[in-house]
Structures are given as structure tokens and as C-alpha cells.
Design a protein around this motif. Structure first.
Motif, PDB file in Angstrom:
ATOM      1  N   LEU A 120      10.778   7.639  -6.186  1.00  0.00           N
ATOM      2  CA  LEU A 120      11.865   6.627  -5.400  1.00  0.00           C
ATOM      3  C   LEU A 120      12.635   5.923  -6.163  1.00  0.00           C
ATOM      4  O   LEU A 120      11.990   4.940  -6.806  1.00  0.00           O
ATOM      5  N   PHE A 121      13.767   5.944  -6.298  1.00  0.00           N
ATOM      6  CA  PHE A 121      14.661   5.190  -7.150  1.00  0.00           C
ATOM      7  C   PHE A 121      15.071   4.213  -6.115  1.00  0.00           C
ATOM      8  O   PHE A 121      15.744   4.198  -4.984  1.00  0.00           O
ATOM      9  N   GLY A 122      14.412   2.966  -6.299  1.00  0.00           N
ATOM     10  CA  GLY A 122      14.541   2.011  -5.122  1.00  0.00           C
ATOM     11  C   GLY A 122      15.491   0.946  -5.135  1.00  0.00           C
ATOM     12  O   GLY A 122      15.626   0.074  -4.159  1.00  0.00           O
ATOM     13  N   GLY A 123      16.250   0.673  -6.306  1.00  0.00           N
ATOM     14  CA  GLY A 123      16.832  -0.457  -6.257  1.00  0.00           C
ATOM     15  C   GLY A 123      16.167  -1.704  -6.224  1.00  0.00           C
ATOM     16  O   GLY A 123      15.192  -2.007  -6.870  1.00  0.00           O
ATOM     17  N   ASP A 124      17.006  -2.797  -5.671  1.00  0.00           N
ATOM     18  CA  ASP A 124      16.098  -4.192  -5.434  1.00  0.00           C
ATOM     19  C   ASP A 124      15.361  -4.308  -4.279  1.00  0.00           C
ATOM     20  O   ASP A 124      15.590  -5.309  -3.645  1.00  0.00           O
ATOM     21  N   LYS A 130       9.119  -1.564   5.448  1.00  0.00           N
ATOM     22  CA  LYS A 130       7.908  -1.403   6.241  1.00  0.00           C
ATOM     23  C   LYS A 130       8.124   0.125   7.033  1.00  0.00           C
ATOM     24  O   LYS A 130       7.170   1.004   7.086  1.00  0.00           O
ATOM     25  N   ALA A 131       9.174   0.233   7.516  1.00  0.00           N
ATOM     26  CA  ALA A 131       9.663   1.357   8.515  1.00  0.00           C
ATOM     27  C   ALA A 131       9.889   2.551   7.508  1.00  0.00           C
ATOM     28  O   ALA A 131       9.642   3.787   7.761  1.00  0.00           O
ATOM     29  N   LYS A 132      10.591   2.441   6.510  1.00  0.00           N
ATOM     30  CA  LYS A 132      11.233   3.474   5.412  1.00  0.00           C
ATOM     31  C   LYS A 132      10.427   3.684   4.339  1.00  0.00           C
ATOM     32  O   LYS A 132       9.917   4.850   4.254  1.00  0.00           O
ATOM     33  N   ALA A 186       6.874   4.570   4.840  1.00  0.00           N
ATOM     34  CA  ALA A 186       6.563   5.868   5.503  1.00  0.00           C
ATOM     35  C   ALA A 186       6.565   6.940   4.570  1.00  0.00           C
ATOM     36  O   ALA A 186       5.953   7.971   4.940  1.00  0.00           O
ATOM     37  N   LEU A 187       6.731   6.727   3.282  1.00  0.00           N
ATOM     38  CA  LEU A 187       6.610   7.446   2.382  1.00  0.00           C
ATOM     39  C   LEU A 187       5.088   7.598   1.762  1.00  0.00           C
ATOM     40  O   LEU A 187       4.164   6.671   2.302  1.00  0.00           O
ATOM     41  N   ASP A 188       4.515   8.845   1.084  1.00  0.00           N
ATOM     42  CA  ASP A 188       3.091   8.775   0.772  1.00  0.00           C
ATOM     43  C   ASP A 188       2.597   7.890  -0.219  1.00  0.00           C
ATOM     44  O   ASP A 188       3.394   7.227  -1.060  1.00  0.00           O
ATOM     45  N   THR A 193       5.776   1.286  -9.911  1.00  0.00           N
ATOM     46  CA  THR A 193       4.744   0.897  -9.017  1.00  0.00           C
ATOM     47  C   THR A 193       4.414   2.231  -8.136  1.00  0.00           C
ATOM     48  O   THR A 193       5.170   3.321  -8.272  1.00  0.00           O
ATOM     49  N   LYS A 194       3.472   2.312  -7.153  1.00  0.00           N
ATOM     50  CA  LYS A 194       3.365   3.138  -6.137  1.00  0.00           C
ATOM     51  C   LYS A 194       3.367   2.636  -4.829  1.00  0.00           C
ATOM     52  O   LYS A 194       3.131   1.445  -4.553  1.00  0.00           O
ATOM     53  N   VAL A 195       3.839   3.504  -3.918  1.00  0.00           N
ATOM     54  CA  VAL A 195       4.100   3.071  -2.603  1.00  0.00           C
ATOM     55  C   VAL A 195       2.798   2.544  -1.969  1.00  0.00           C
ATOM     56  O   VAL A 195       2.401   1.494  -1.267  1.00  0.00           O
ATOM     57  N   GLY A 196       1.536   3.272  -2.498  1.00  0.00           N
ATOM     58  CA  GLY A 196       0.202   3.161  -1.692  1.00  0.00           C
ATOM     59  C   GLY A 196      -0.314   1.747  -2.405  1.00  0.00           C
ATOM     60  O   GLY A 196      -1.021   0.767  -1.547  1.00  0.00           O
ATOM     61  N   ILE A 197      -0.022   1.320  -3.702  1.00  0.00           N
ATOM     62  CA  ILE A 197      -0.483  -0.015  -4.240  1.00  0.00           C
ATOM     63  C   ILE A 197       0.323  -1.168  -3.528  1.00  0.00           C
ATOM     64  O   ILE A 197      -0.424  -2.103  -3.100  1.00  0.00           O
ATOM     65  N   GLU A 198       1.529  -0.763  -3.235  1.00  0.00           N
ATOM     66  CA  GLU A 198       2.332  -2.087  -2.648  1.00  0.00           C
ATOM     67  C   GLU A 198       2.131  -2.256  -1.286  1.00  0.00           C
ATOM     68  O   GLU A 198       1.984  -3.474  -0.660  1.00  0.00           O
ATOM     69  N   ARG A 199       1.716  -1.092  -0.567  1.00  0.00           N
ATOM     70  CA  ARG A 199       1.514  -1.215   0.953  1.00  0.00           C
ATOM     71  C   ARG A 199       0.107  -1.885   0.969  1.00  0.00           C
ATOM     72  O   ARG A 199      -0.348  -2.685   1.898  1.00  0.00           O
ATOM     73  N   ALA A 200      -0.897  -1.788  -0.064  1.00  0.00           N
ATOM     74  CA  ALA A 200      -2.139  -2.491   0.275  1.00  0.00           C
ATOM     75  C   ALA A 200      -2.155  -3.624  -0.580  1.00  0.00           C
ATOM     76  O   ALA A 200      -2.927  -4.475  -0.227  1.00  0.00           O
TER      77      ALA A 200
END
Ligand SMILES: [Zn+2]
Ligand SMILES: [Zn+2]
Length: 202
Positions: free
Chosen positions: A140-144, A169-171, A174-176, A189-196
Motif C-alpha cells: 500500500l502506497f499510503g501517502g500521509d 479503520k474502515a479502509k 480492511a486490508l490483510d 510498516t505492516k497493516v497488522g502491526i499498526e492495527r495491533a
């Protein structure tokens, strides 16, 4: 592993990312044009995550030198096509405006130079903020929007904390878990790391 070249430039240490084989550049910080030339990279499409000056600084010169497409969300258009846009908000900056480019909307599937991206619209840091999800590479190229241990600031013109947090949170979340996030500032970083662990979003 994705074939990718990264450059960080300007006073805000802004990241840009170049995908060599499709010729896609994501964002255009100060110094990016010179870096591309030095690397021998040829840009076919420049994608802008949002219109903040540190991300679009070199956009017009890259467009000029490479003759590339430039694409961004409709809400980004005034920020990149009006030289004095940021002066209206009291910032002492002018940009070299781009020749109006192509508008991209949020979409589950958007093909750019043969790459299938999911495009997420996540405003709140900046109106029109897009995140580009490279589906096959799971990047994911996420910008800011979301940083390693942080989020984009919401106190600039057009910013909205609730919109930013709910959009992440919603978008993005929603990724793995194993999706790699390449932000506009700082390390991957990783989505899972940030979610946790992301203190703003727990
Ligand atoms: Zn920004
Ligand atoms: Zn930035």
C-alpha cells in the motif's frame, strides 16, 4: 519482492516510490526530478497521493521532462494546478502548477500502466488523499494517512481528525495484516502491526 526504488527529499523528508517496469512514480518531493534523471528512470505515470506541497514539489518538472501522465483525486486538483493555492491559507509557498492531469476516484480496481491497484480515498489529513494498493505485490502506497506508529496530522487546512481515523479503520485496516504500508514519511510498516500497536488507533 516488489521491484521498487525509493527517494526521500525536501525539508519534510518526503518519500517517493518508483516502480521501474511499469514506470510509475508515486509522489514528487523536492529533488525527485533530479534523482530520476541520475538513476536513468523514465516515468510514464506520476500518481499523487495528495496535494501537499512536499509531495508535489517536483511534479510539474517531472511532467515536463518525462512527458508523463499525472493522476490525482479531483479534490487535489486545485492544490496542484493553482500556483498560489497555499498562499490562500497563509503559507508562503508557490508551486509550479502541473498541466491538469487525469482524475482518479476511489475504486476496487483501477489499472494503471498494466498494474491492478485498489484505490482508497482516505481524507482527513488532506482532502482527496488517496492510498494506492498494489494488489499482486500486497503493498500500500499510503501517502500521509498512516505512518509506522503514527497518523497524518489533521490540523492543516481541510483536515479532519474523525474523518482520518474512521477512514483508516474502515479502509486501510480492511486490508490483510501482512500488507506492507509504504508511507509518505518514515519507514515501512505492516497493516497488522499498526492495527495491533498504533497508539492513535487502539
Ligand atoms: Zn501531507
Ligand atoms: Zn507529507
Amino acid at each position: 519482492m516488489i521491484s521498487l526504488d525509493t527517494f526521500t527529499g525536501g525539508i519534510f523528508d518526503t518519500n517517493c516510490f518508483f516502480l521501474p517496469s511499469p514506470g510509475i512514480l508515486i509522489d514528487a518531493p523536492q529533488g525527485a526530478a533530479e534523482w530520476l534523471t541520475a538513476q536513468g528512470h523514465r516515468v510514464k505515470t506520476l500518481l499523487l497521493t495528495h496535494g501537499h506541497i512536499d509531495h508535489v514539489w517536483d511534479a510539474a518538472s517531472i511532467q515536463r521532462v518525462h512527458g508523463c501522465r499525472v493522476a490525482y483525486h479531483a479534490d487535489t486538483a486545485p492544490m496542484v494546478t493553482e500556483a498560489d493555492f497555499f498562499r490562500k491559507f497563509g503559507f508562503g509557498w508557490d508551486i509550479e502548477p502541473v498541466t491538469p492531469g487525469e482524475l482518479i476516484e476511489e475504486s476496487p480496481s483501477c489499472e494503471i500502466e498494466g498494474i491492478d491497484f485498489q484505490v482508497l480515498l482516505v481524507p482527513g489529513h488532506c482532502p482527496g488523499s488517496l492510498c494506492f494498493f498494489h494488489k499482486t505485490e500486497r503493498v500500500l502506497f499510503g501517502g500521509d494517512v498512516l505512518f509506522a506508529g503514527g497518523v497524518g496530522r489533521w490540523d492543516l487546512p481541510g483536515g479532519d481528525r474523525d474523518l482520518l481515523f474512521s477512514g483508516i479503520k474502515a479502509k486501510v485496516f480492511a486490508l490483510d495484516d501482512e500488507v506492507t504500508v509504504l508511507p509518505g514519511h518514515g519507514p515501512a510498516t505492516k497493516v497488522g502491526i499498526e492495527r495491533a500497536t498504533n497508539p492513535y488507533l487502539l
